[in-house]
Write an enzyme that holds these catalytic residues in place. Structure first.
Site, PDB file in Angstrom:
ATOM      1  NE  ARG A   4      -4.045  -2.089   1.632  1.00  0.00           N
ATOM      2  CZ  ARG A   4      -3.864  -3.323   2.116  1.00  0.00           C
ATOM      3  NH1 ARG A   4      -2.840  -3.575   2.901  1.00  0.00           N
ATOM      4  NH2 ARG A   4      -4.695  -4.279   1.807  1.00  0.00           N
TER       5      ARG A   4
ATOM      6  CE  LYS B 215       1.400  13.476 -15.554  1.00  0.00           C
ATOM      7  NZ  LYS B 215       1.215  13.661 -17.001  1.00  0.00           N
TER       8      LYS B 215
ATOM      9  CD  GLU C 188       9.832  15.974 -23.370  1.00  0.00           C
ATOM     10  OE1 GLU C 188       9.240  17.024 -23.038  1.00  0.00           O
ATOM     11  OE2 GLU C 188       9.257  14.987 -23.865  1.00  0.00           O
TER      12      GLU C 188
ATOM     13  CE  LYS D 185       7.215  17.170 -15.074  1.00  0.00           C
ATOM     14  NZ  LYS D 185       7.448  15.848 -15.602  1.00  0.00           N
TER      15      LYS D 185
ATOM     16  CD  GLU E 157      -1.496  16.349 -17.443  1.00  0.00           C
ATOM     17  OE1 GLU E 157      -1.671  16.461 -18.658  1.00  0.00           O
ATOM     18  OE2 GLU E 157      -0.734  15.531 -16.932  1.00  0.00           O
TER      19      GLU E 157
ATOM     20  NE  ARG F 114       2.219  17.116 -14.014  1.00  0.00           N
ATOM     21  CZ  ARG F 114       2.718  16.306 -13.088  1.00  0.00           C
ATOM     22  NH1 ARG F 114       2.264  16.306 -11.878  1.00  0.00           N
ATOM     23  NH2 ARG F 114       3.681  15.466 -13.403  1.00  0.00           N
TER      24      ARG F 114
ATOM     25  CG  ASN G 272       0.325  17.731 -22.097  1.00  0.00           C
ATOM     26  OD1 ASN G 272       1.202  16.923 -21.784  1.00  0.00           O
ATOM     27  ND2 ASN G 272      -0.884  17.710 -21.567  1.00  0.00           N
TER      28      ASN G 272
ATOM     29  CG  HIS H 156       4.028  16.306 -25.283  1.00  0.00           C
ATOM     30  ND1 HIS H 156       4.945  17.337 -25.264  1.00  0.00           N
ATOM     31  CD2 HIS H 156       4.635  15.253 -24.692  1.00  0.00           C
ATOM     32  CE1 HIS H 156       6.050  16.918 -24.663  1.00  0.00           C
ATOM     33  NE2 HIS H 156       5.895  15.662 -24.312  1.00  0.00           N
TER      34      HIS H 156
ATOM     35  CG  HIS I  14       1.180  12.181 -27.230  1.00  0.00           C
ATOM     36  ND1 HIS I  14       0.574  12.860 -26.190  1.00  0.00           N
ATOM     37  CD2 HIS I  14       2.355  11.750 -26.737  1.00  0.00           C
ATOM     38  CE1 HIS I  14       1.363  12.833 -25.129  1.00  0.00           C
ATOM     39  NE2 HIS I  14       2.455  12.179 -25.443  1.00  0.00           N
TER      40      HIS I  14
ATOM     41  CG  HIS J  97       8.386  11.427 -26.357  1.00  0.00           C
ATOM     42  ND1 HIS J  97       7.017  11.471 -26.507  1.00  0.00           N
ATOM     43  CD2 HIS J  97       8.690  12.373 -25.425  1.00  0.00           C
ATOM     44  CE1 HIS J  97       6.524  12.396 -25.689  1.00  0.00           C
ATOM     45  NE2 HIS J  97       7.516  12.958 -25.025  1.00  0.00           N
TER      46      HIS J  97
HETATM   47  N1  LIG Z   1       6.671  10.123 -15.394  1.00  0.00           N
HETATM   48  C1  LIG Z   1       6.703  11.138 -16.213  1.00  0.00           C
HETATM   49  O1  LIG Z   1       6.277  12.259 -15.896  1.00  0.00           O
HETATM   50  C2  LIG Z   1       7.281  10.941 -17.596  1.00  0.00           C
HETATM   51  C3  LIG Z   1       7.563  12.048 -18.407  1.00  0.00           C
HETATM   52  C4  LIG Z   1       8.163  11.831 -19.641  1.00  0.00           C
HETATM   53  C5  LIG Z   1       8.482  10.540 -20.039  1.00  0.00           C
HETATM   54  N2  LIG Z   1       8.189   9.483 -19.223  1.00  0.00           N
HETATM   55  C6  LIG Z   1       8.530   8.108 -19.625  1.00  0.00           C
HETATM   56  O2  LIG Z   1       9.946   8.003 -19.691  1.00  0.00           O
HETATM   57  C7  LIG Z   1      10.277   6.911 -20.559  1.00  0.00           C
HETATM   58  C8  LIG Z   1      11.466   7.296 -21.415  1.00  0.00           C
HETATM   59  O3  LIG Z   1      12.555   7.567 -20.572  1.00  0.00           O
HETATM   60  P1  LIG Z   1      14.067   7.552 -21.129  1.00  0.00           P
HETATM   61  O4  LIG Z   1      14.145   8.277 -22.403  1.00  0.00           O
HETATM   62  O5  LIG Z   1      14.936   7.951 -19.992  1.00  0.00           O
HETATM   63  O6  LIG Z   1      14.244   6.023 -21.529  1.00  0.00           O
HETATM   64  P2  LIG Z   1      14.980   4.754 -20.873  1.00  0.00           P
HETATM   65  O7  LIG Z   1      14.789   4.657 -19.422  1.00  0.00           O
HETATM   66  O8  LIG Z   1      14.540   3.601 -21.710  1.00  0.00           O
HETATM   67  O9  LIG Z   1      16.521   5.038 -21.185  1.00  0.00           O
HETATM   68  C9  LIG Z   1      16.992   5.106 -22.515  1.00  0.00           C
HETATM   69  C10 LIG Z   1      18.179   4.179 -22.746  1.00  0.00           C
HETATM   70  O10 LIG Z   1      19.338   4.715 -22.088  1.00  0.00           O
HETATM   71  C11 LIG Z   1      19.939   3.715 -21.241  1.00  0.00           C
HETATM   72  N3  LIG Z   1      20.583   4.473 -20.162  1.00  0.00           N
HETATM   73  C12 LIG Z   1      20.012   5.053 -19.084  1.00  0.00           C
HETATM   74  N4  LIG Z   1      20.916   5.809 -18.431  1.00  0.00           N
HETATM   75  C13 LIG Z   1      22.089   5.676 -19.082  1.00  0.00           C
HETATM   76  C14 LIG Z   1      23.388   6.219 -18.912  1.00  0.00           C
HETATM   77  N5  LIG Z   1      23.638   7.128 -17.963  1.00  0.00           N
HETATM   78  N6  LIG Z   1      24.373   5.831 -19.748  1.00  0.00           N
HETATM   79  C15 LIG Z   1      24.107   4.956 -20.753  1.00  0.00           C
HETATM   80  N7  LIG Z   1      22.893   4.449 -21.015  1.00  0.00           N
HETATM   81  C16 LIG Z   1      21.896   4.808 -20.182  1.00  0.00           C
HETATM   82  C17 LIG Z   1      18.792   2.810 -20.872  1.00  0.00           C
HETATM   83  O11 LIG Z   1      19.249   1.523 -20.507  1.00  0.00           O
HETATM   84  C18 LIG Z   1      17.999   2.770 -22.178  1.00  0.00           C
HETATM   85  O12 LIG Z   1      18.580   1.892 -23.082  1.00  0.00           O
HETATM   86  C19 LIG Z   1       9.032   6.594 -21.354  1.00  0.00           C
HETATM   87  O13 LIG Z   1       8.501   5.349 -20.933  1.00  0.00           O
HETATM   88  C20 LIG Z   1       8.062   7.717 -20.998  1.00  0.00           C
HETATM   89  O14 LIG Z   1       6.709   7.303 -20.979  1.00  0.00           O
HETATM   90  C21 LIG Z   1       7.612   9.661 -18.021  1.00  0.00           C
HETATM   91 ZN   LIG Z   2       7.405  14.401 -23.499  1.00  0.00          ZN
END
Ligand SMILES: NC(=O)c1ccc[n+]([C@@H]2O[C@H](COP(=O)([O-])OP(=O)(O)OC[C@H]3O[C@@H](n4cnc5c(N)ncnc54)[C@H](O)[C@@H]3O)[C@@H](O)[C@H]2O)c1
Ligand SMILES: [Zn+2]
Length: 366
Positions: free
Chosen positions: A123, A145, A187, A229, A239, A243, A247, A250, A254, A266
């Site tokens: 929980r 999030k 971003e 942010k 949101e 918030r 977007n 986006h 999207h 993305h």
């Molecule tokens: N929660 C939120 O508010 C929010 C906002 C935007 C995006 N997201 C989510 O974030 C995700 C994308 O995140 P991302 O782009 O970080 O992707 P990711 O976590 O897949 O990382 C991208 C790649 O980089 C590698 N990696 C990570 N750190 C590294 C480092 N320091 N050195 C070498 N390689 C490294 C990972 O293994 C992976 O292969 C999506 O699923 C998206 O939906 C969430």
């Molecule tokens: Zn984004």
């Protein structure tokens, strides 16, 4: 640099944010005090562990109770309920209980899944984030999030669960593949468009420093993005209103991702979406031509696309957008830039204006 996101009336749910280039060393000294009697369980992106094990091990040891994290293969295809269940069962086998804290080390995929797990394990247990991609440092780790995907769509299951602290060390970005860095820059550009003119000027004036990985410049863009942010999230955690400015780019973005069956990255999709929003604002006489050109130039510097791929017609993009959750009535809800560092919500963009803009952005067939 450190600061706090304060959620109104909820001091227990505020997150401290630290941005630095010596965090691993600094944290080692204070983790024991921070965790106290609580037992940390670490979930680490497998690839990160491969590259950073030597530096991360002492930190994990300093937290107490062993030095081996649970490894997670950070792939979007692993952002699922079944991967979440596997991790939850690992936590049980490791003896994690209500006194445990979860620490997530990795990019947005790891952070979203581990944050979701922390929010529902027994929980809910507290969690910490150590984001290691540019996207995670400037965007996904901030704001609370969490989530996983369903076959029907991305991030359809999730919670809001603020981490107790977010620790960012820009040195992690040194091993990040250039392509991932570029995606994160979309971003950063978005956040500067929302945030303030000084941040935007910094991005323009220091683009070469950022490109060559100058640590001071990286700390600046990460901390500025987090501040913008946090400011937005503080005003509207869940949101329901403001918030939504996050977007920017986006709505079209999207649609492009969906049309490409998520082959388009993305950041690339958001860059095209931001340019579309700027052109719409220009058409509606809310933004000057020179401001729109500055956005295009900065995207081009980072080799982010500023035109729509010829595979997707303006009509196809509009259709894909109409099925998006942000659609309101027969008009579309858009976040429009009205200056550098200033955006407004526009609830009534006509489909015709949008179509005209998208047609003007179409790459012509060779
Ligand atoms: N929660 C939120 O508010 C929010 C906002 C935007 C995006 N997201 C989510 O974030 C995700 C994308 O995140 P991302 O782009 O970080 O992707 P990711 O976590 O897949 O990382 C991208 C790649 O980089 C590698 N990696 C990570 N750190 C590294 C480092 N320091 N050195 C070498 N390689 C490294 C990972 O293994 C992976 O292969 C999506 O699923 C998206 O939906 C969430
Ligand atoms: Zn984004």
């Amino acid at each position: 640099m450190n600061f706090t996101i304060n959620l109104p009336g909820m001091p227990a749910r505020s997150s401290e944010i630290f941005v630095g280039d010596d965090l691993l060393e600094r944290l080692s000294g204070e983790l024991k005090i921070r965790f106290g009697e609580r037992r940390p369980v670490w979930i680490c992106d497998e690839k990160m562990w491969g590259r950073w094990r030597e530096k991360l091990s002492p930190l994990i040891e300093a937290g107490g109770k062993g030095s081996e994290p649970i490894l997670f293969a950070a792939l979007e295809s692993n952002k699922t309920l079944s991967a979440l269940e596997d991790l939850a069962r690992r936590l049980v086998h490791e003896g994690a209980d209500r006194q445990s804290v979860l620490v997530a080390v990795g990019g947005g995929v790891t952070g979203d899944v581990a944050g979701f797990l922390a929010s529902i394990y027994m929980r809910g247990i507290p969690h910490y984030q150590i984001p290691t991609t540019l996207l995670a440092q400037v965007d996904s780790s901030v704001g609370g999030k969490t989530g996983v995907d369903l076959p029907e769509g991305k991030n359809l299951l999730g919670t809001f669960h603020q981490p107790e602290a977010i620790w960012m060390d820009v040195r992690f970005l040194e091993t990040l593949p250039r392509e991932e860095f570029r995606q994160g820059m979309a971003e950063v550009i978005k956040t500067a468009m929302i945030g303030h003119g000084a941040f935007w000027k910094y991005l323009e004036n220091h683009k070469e420093d950022i490109l060559r990985g100058d640590r001071e410049a990286l700390m600046q863009i990460v901390s500025q993005s987090c501040m913008v942010k946090s400011r937005v999230v503080e005003g509207d955690e869940k949101e329901s209103g403001h918030r939504r400015v996050l977007n920017l780019g986006h709505t079209v973005g999207h649609a492009l991702e969906r049309l490409s069956h998520y082959k388009m990255r993305h950041g690339d999709a958001v860059a095209i979406g931001m340019v579309a929003a700027a052109k719409l604002a220009l058409r509606l006489e809310k933004l000057s031509g020179s401001h729109a050109s500055r956005l295009v130039s900065l995207c081009e510097f980072w080799q982010l696309p500023v035109k729509c791929p010829s595979a997707f017609s303006a009509d196809a993009i509009v259709e894909a957008m109409k099925s998006d959750k942000k659609k309101m009535g027969e008009k579309l809800h858009f976040i429009l830039p009205v200056g550098i560092g200033e955006v407004v919500e526009h609830p009534e963009v006509s489909l015709n204006d949008l179509r005209q803009v998208l047609v003007s952005m179409q790459v012509s067939e060779p």
